[in-house]
Design a protein around this motif. Structure first.
Motif, PDB file in Angstrom:
ATOM      1  N   VAL A 293       0.836  -1.205   0.000  1.00  0.00           N
ATOM      2  CA  VAL A 293       0.000   0.000   0.000  1.00  0.00           C
ATOM      3  C   VAL A 293       0.870   1.254   0.000  1.00  0.00           C
ATOM      4  N   PHE A 294       1.893   1.265   0.830  1.00  0.00           N
ATOM      5  CA  PHE A 294       2.716   2.466   0.966  1.00  0.00           C
ATOM      6  C   PHE A 294       3.378   2.861  -0.352  1.00  0.00           C
ATOM      7  N   TYR A 295       3.939   1.890  -1.079  1.00  0.00           N
ATOM      8  CA  TYR A 295       4.744   2.219  -2.259  1.00  0.00           C
ATOM      9  C   TYR A 295       3.909   2.702  -3.447  1.00  0.00           C
ATOM     10  N   LEU A 296       2.595   2.616  -3.341  1.00  0.00           N
ATOM     11  CA  LEU A 296       1.773   3.228  -4.388  1.00  0.00           C
ATOM     12  C   LEU A 296       1.993   4.739  -4.446  1.00  0.00           C
ATOM     13  N   PHE A 297       2.211   5.355  -3.298  1.00  0.00           N
ATOM     14  CA  PHE A 297       2.201   6.815  -3.239  1.00  0.00           C
ATOM     15  C   PHE A 297       3.506   7.468  -3.691  1.00  0.00           C
ATOM     16  N   PRO A 298       4.696   6.964  -3.335  1.00  0.00           N
ATOM     17  CA  PRO A 298       5.890   7.543  -3.948  1.00  0.00           C
ATOM     18  C   PRO A 298       5.877   7.474  -5.470  1.00  0.00           C
ATOM     19  N   THR A 299       5.230   6.441  -6.010  1.00  0.00           N
ATOM     20  CA  THR A 299       5.112   6.337  -7.468  1.00  0.00           C
ATOM     21  C   THR A 299       4.297   7.491  -8.030  1.00  0.00           C
ATOM     22  N   VAL A 300       3.213   7.842  -7.341  1.00  0.00           N
ATOM     23  CA  VAL A 300       2.387   8.976  -7.776  1.00  0.00           C
ATOM     24  C   VAL A 300       3.222  10.261  -7.775  1.00  0.00           C
ATOM     25  N   TYR A 301       3.986  10.485  -6.710  1.00  0.00           N
ATOM     26  CA  TYR A 301       4.810  11.699  -6.627  1.00  0.00           C
ATOM     27  C   TYR A 301       5.855  11.730  -7.735  1.00  0.00           C
ATOM     28  N   GLY A 302       6.490  10.589  -7.996  1.00  0.00           N
ATOM     29  CA  GLY A 302       7.520  10.562  -9.026  1.00  0.00           C
ATOM     30  C   GLY A 302       6.961  10.848 -10.407  1.00  0.00           C
ATOM     31  N   LEU A 303       5.838  10.247 -10.733  1.00  0.00           N
ATOM     32  CA  LEU A 303       5.234  10.481 -12.048  1.00  0.00           C
ATOM     33  C   LEU A 303       4.724  11.917 -12.175  1.00  0.00           C
ATOM     34  N   ALA A 304       4.124  12.431 -11.098  1.00  0.00           N
ATOM     35  CA  ALA A 304       3.660  13.826 -11.143  1.00  0.00           C
ATOM     36  C   ALA A 304       4.844  14.786 -11.270  1.00  0.00           C
ATOM     37  N   GLY A 305       5.953  14.443 -10.639  1.00  0.00           N
ATOM     38  CA  GLY A 305       7.144  15.275 -10.753  1.00  0.00           C
ATOM     39  C   GLY A 305       7.681  15.327 -12.173  1.00  0.00           C
ATOM     40  N   ARG A 306       7.598  14.209 -12.893  1.00  0.00           N
ATOM     41  CA  ARG A 306       8.052  14.191 -14.285  1.00  0.00           C
ATOM     42  C   ARG A 306       7.173  15.092 -15.153  1.00  0.00           C
ATOM     43  N   MET A 307       5.920  15.265 -14.766  1.00  0.00           N
ATOM     44  CA  MET A 307       5.008  16.112 -15.525  1.00  0.00           C
ATOM     45  C   MET A 307       5.150  17.584 -15.178  1.00  0.00           C
ATOM     46  N   PHE A 308       5.248  17.881 -13.871  1.00  0.00           N
ATOM     47  CA  PHE A 308       5.109  19.263 -13.433  1.00  0.00           C
ATOM     48  C   PHE A 308       6.370  19.865 -12.810  1.00  0.00           C
ATOM     49  N   ALA A 309       7.363  19.050 -12.481  1.00  0.00           N
ATOM     50  CA  ALA A 309       8.561  19.604 -11.838  1.00  0.00           C
ATOM     51  C   ALA A 309       9.840  18.980 -12.386  1.00  0.00           C
ATOM     52  N   PRO A 310       9.994  18.889 -13.718  1.00  0.00           N
ATOM     53  CA  PRO A 310      11.221  18.282 -14.249  1.00  0.00           C
ATOM     54  C   PRO A 310      12.469  19.085 -13.921  1.00  0.00           C
ATOM     55  N   GLU A 311      12.287  20.376 -13.584  1.00  0.00           N
ATOM     56  CA  GLU A 311      13.458  21.203 -13.252  1.00  0.00           C
ATOM     57  C   GLU A 311      14.173  20.700 -12.001  1.00  0.00           C
ATOM     58  N   LEU A 312      13.459  19.976 -11.108  1.00  0.00           N
ATOM     59  CA  LEU A 312      14.108  19.421  -9.917  1.00  0.00           C
ATOM     60  C   LEU A 312      15.151  18.379 -10.298  1.00  0.00           C
ATOM     61  N   ALA A 313      14.859  17.617 -11.337  1.00  0.00           N
ATOM     62  CA  ALA A 313      15.824  16.625 -11.802  1.00  0.00           C
ATOM     63  C   ALA A 313      17.055  17.294 -12.383  1.00  0.00           C
ATOM     64  N   ARG A 314      16.842  18.334 -13.164  1.00  0.00           N
ATOM     65  CA  ARG A 314      17.969  19.007 -13.817  1.00  0.00           C
ATOM     66  C   ARG A 314      18.820  19.799 -12.836  1.00  0.00           C
ATOM     67  N   SER A 315      18.224  20.213 -11.710  1.00  0.00           N
ATOM     68  CA  SER A 315      18.968  21.014 -10.732  1.00  0.00           C
ATOM     69  C   SER A 315      19.580  20.166  -9.621  1.00  0.00           C
ATOM     70  N   GLY A 316      19.448  18.840  -9.718  1.00  0.00           N
ATOM     71  CA  GLY A 316      20.029  17.976  -8.698  1.00  0.00           C
ATOM     72  C   GLY A 316      19.215  17.887  -7.426  1.00  0.00           C
ATOM     73  N   GLN A 317      17.927  18.225  -7.464  1.00  0.00           N
ATOM     74  CA  GLN A 317      17.065  18.189  -6.283  1.00  0.00           C
ATOM     75  C   GLN A 317      15.955  17.147  -6.417  1.00  0.00           C
ATOM     76  N   ALA A 318      16.233  16.043  -7.102  1.00  0.00           N
ATOM     77  CA  ALA A 318      15.189  15.042  -7.335  1.00  0.00           C
ATOM     78  C   ALA A 318      14.627  14.495  -6.038  1.00  0.00           C
ATOM     79  N   ASP A 319      15.478  14.306  -5.014  1.00  0.00           N
ATOM     80  CA  ASP A 319      14.989  13.756  -3.751  1.00  0.00           C
ATOM     81  C   ASP A 319      14.021  14.685  -3.033  1.00  0.00           C
ATOM     82  N   ALA A 320      13.939  15.947  -3.453  1.00  0.00           N
ATOM     83  CA  ALA A 320      13.044  16.909  -2.801  1.00  0.00           C
ATOM     84  C   ALA A 320      11.661  16.945  -3.428  1.00  0.00           C
ATOM     85  N   VAL A 321      11.392  16.115  -4.436  1.00  0.00           N
ATOM     86  CA  VAL A 321      10.130  16.228  -5.153  1.00  0.00           C
ATOM     87  C   VAL A 321       8.933  15.984  -4.235  1.00  0.00           C
ATOM     88  N   VAL A 322       9.041  15.032  -3.304  1.00  0.00           N
ATOM     89  CA  VAL A 322       7.932  14.759  -2.378  1.00  0.00           C
ATOM     90  C   VAL A 322       7.678  15.963  -1.485  1.00  0.00           C
TER      91      VAL A 322
END
Length: 488
Positions: A270-299
């Protein structure tokens, strides 16, 4: 994110943890209470506590960050983390509980009738625990910096102070209450904002699957070797994590240990369903976090970015509180398991020795965390799993299921796994991600088989060293009889 909101969230979680921990002090009196909660923790409570300590910085922050960076390749992490518990259910949970041990070194000494094996196991377990605590403190530093604007070191020091107070107060009995509470807090902290994020996704009019498939970083996908090696590390590494294994000693019997493991599988799924949602939403709306080295901050950042306003601040506060609970619960579990080992082997095995060992167990990795930094929490924890799979896991599996294991074989296998995997980790840290060959960046695919092979070959070459107590001990491991080691 409003810094005041972040400070309030961290203070509330820390106070709740301290209050629950001090409640445990009221009912922690004996050595058995401090080490294994007098072996009276029922399955549902124990499963919640295991979920609390197992779902670490890598699970709460790192999985979503890796999905943001790597897309579907990162899904091997939640799959491996969860499937590792199926391995525990099938091969380890009930026999380990029947051993009656307080710690993993207790088990290996009794199984192989060897003080030398105990000492080597103790060193390996302490190294594993310290390696695992460091990413938790890195995650706390990241959370404090983003949520409050305070210096990073405040996060690491805060976690160590709260954990030491909780563990010293009541040992295993105390943190069982704390970790069970923290699992449900973490689940709520991810689930509630995720529901709001999904409403945003539904109302955005953007084809979610197609948009999430875009690679925001341009990173090449992992190859078959990397995926297989990662899965080996996660599956076998789970079998050797000291803070997870020590919880099975708290069950009343082997049957309840199995029930606990089944419940944990459900809680993790049950728990791991939700980090998946955050990761996919981050790819849609916050890709700049990946490019700036802040991927772990997406949640941490996504709820405030997508929802905004007062609601966004409240959701951000909930996520920050859940993240801090993740660091506290995993670190406390590790400190308890390490304190048990250090106290038993160095400080006399009494309550005073346990408390002193707890402080030592937390202070050493704090020093390392303050001197280092990590931008890939799940990746660094994955390497700890590889190290554990190459050292503790072989001696546990062969000790439980193979009559031919000897003390010489166990020592040779653990040392081989530690040198091979540890060497790969050191080389990778020195050379950096760009300069590390793929087979060293993910070493488990060859270090784990090498450790097993050396353990078996050396054991077969030293057949005369099979302990005379082997048959009696193996019988007790696999039948519900009285404990192998007397309660102290």
């Amino acid at each position: 994110m409003n810094p005041a909101v972040g400070v309030v969230a961290l203070v509330v979680v820390s106070l709740a943890t301290a209050v629950i921990g001090f409640y445990g002090l009221r009912i922690s009196r004996t050595t058995g209470d401090f080490y294994v909660a007098s072996r009276t923790v029922p399955p549902w409570w124990n499963a919640s506590a295991i979920g609390g300590e197992y779902l670490s910085a890598a699970s709460f922050l790192g999985v979503a960050g890796l999905i943001l960076l790597s897309g579907t390749d990162a899904l091997w992490f939640p799959v491996g983390y969860t499937a590792g518990y199926l391995m525990l259910l099938l091969f380890v949970a009930a026999p380990l509980r029947r051993s009656g041990a307080y710690t993993i070194p207790d088990f290996t000494e009794a199984r192989l009738d060897s003080l030398a094996v105990r000492r080597v196991t103790s060193v390996v377990v302490v190294v594993v625990g310290w390696l695992y605590i460091v990413p938790q403190l890195h995650g706390a530093a990241l959370t404090i910096r983003i949520a409050t604007g305070l210096p990073s070191w405040v996060g690491s020091v805060s976690v160590v102070v709260v954990v030491c107070l909780t563990v010293v107060a009541g040992g295993m009995r105390s943190i069982t209450f704390v970790q069970a509470f923290q699992y449900w807090l973490k689940l709520t902290a991810l689930a509630v904002p995720a529901v709001f994020i999904m409403f945003v996704l539904a109302g955005s009019g953007t084809p979610a699957v197609a948009q999430a498939a875009i690679n925001p970083t341009g990173l090449s996908p992992a190859g078959p070797y990397q995926n297989i090696s990662l899965l080996v590390a996660l599956l076998f590494g789970t079998l050797g994590l000291p803070h997870v294994l020590v919880r099975f000693y708290t069950n009343p019997d082997g049957q309840s240990a199995r029930r606990t493991t089944l419940i944990v599988l459900g809680l993790l799924s049950v728990f791991y369903l939700f980090p998946t949602v955050y990761g996919l939403a981050g790819r849609m709306f916050a890709p700049e976090l990946a490019r700036s080295g802040q991927a772990d901050a997406v949640v941490l950042l996504l709820p405030g970015q997508l929802v905004g306003g007062t609601a966004g601040d409240l959701l951000s506060a909930l996520v920050v509180g859940g993240a801090f609970a993740a660091f506290l619960s995993t670190t406390s579990g590790l400190v308890v398991s390490l304190a048990g080992v250090i106290s038993q082997d160095v400080l006399g095995g009494n309550v005073h020795g346990f408390r002193l060992a707890a402080v030592i167990s937390a202070a050493v990795p704090l020093g390392f965390a303050l001197m280092t930094d990590s931008l890939a929490l799940a990746g660094s924890v994955g390497l700890v799993f590889a190290f554990t799979a190459s050292t503790v896991c072989p001696v546990l599996l062969l000790g439980i299921w193979w009559r031919g294991l000897t003390d010489a074989g166990a020592i040779a296998g653990m040392v081989t796994g530690a040198l091979l995997c540890g060497g790969a980790m050191i080389y990778g840290a020195a050379a950096g991600a760009a300069g590390t060959p793929f087979w060293l960046a993910q070493p488990a695919a060859w270090t784990v088989p090498a450790a097993f092979a050396v353990m078996v070959l050396v054991s077969r070459a030293t057949k005369g060293r099979v302990p005379r107590t082997m048959s009696r001990i193996m019988t007790r491991l696999h039948t519900p009889e009285r404990p192998l080691i007397t309660e102290r």
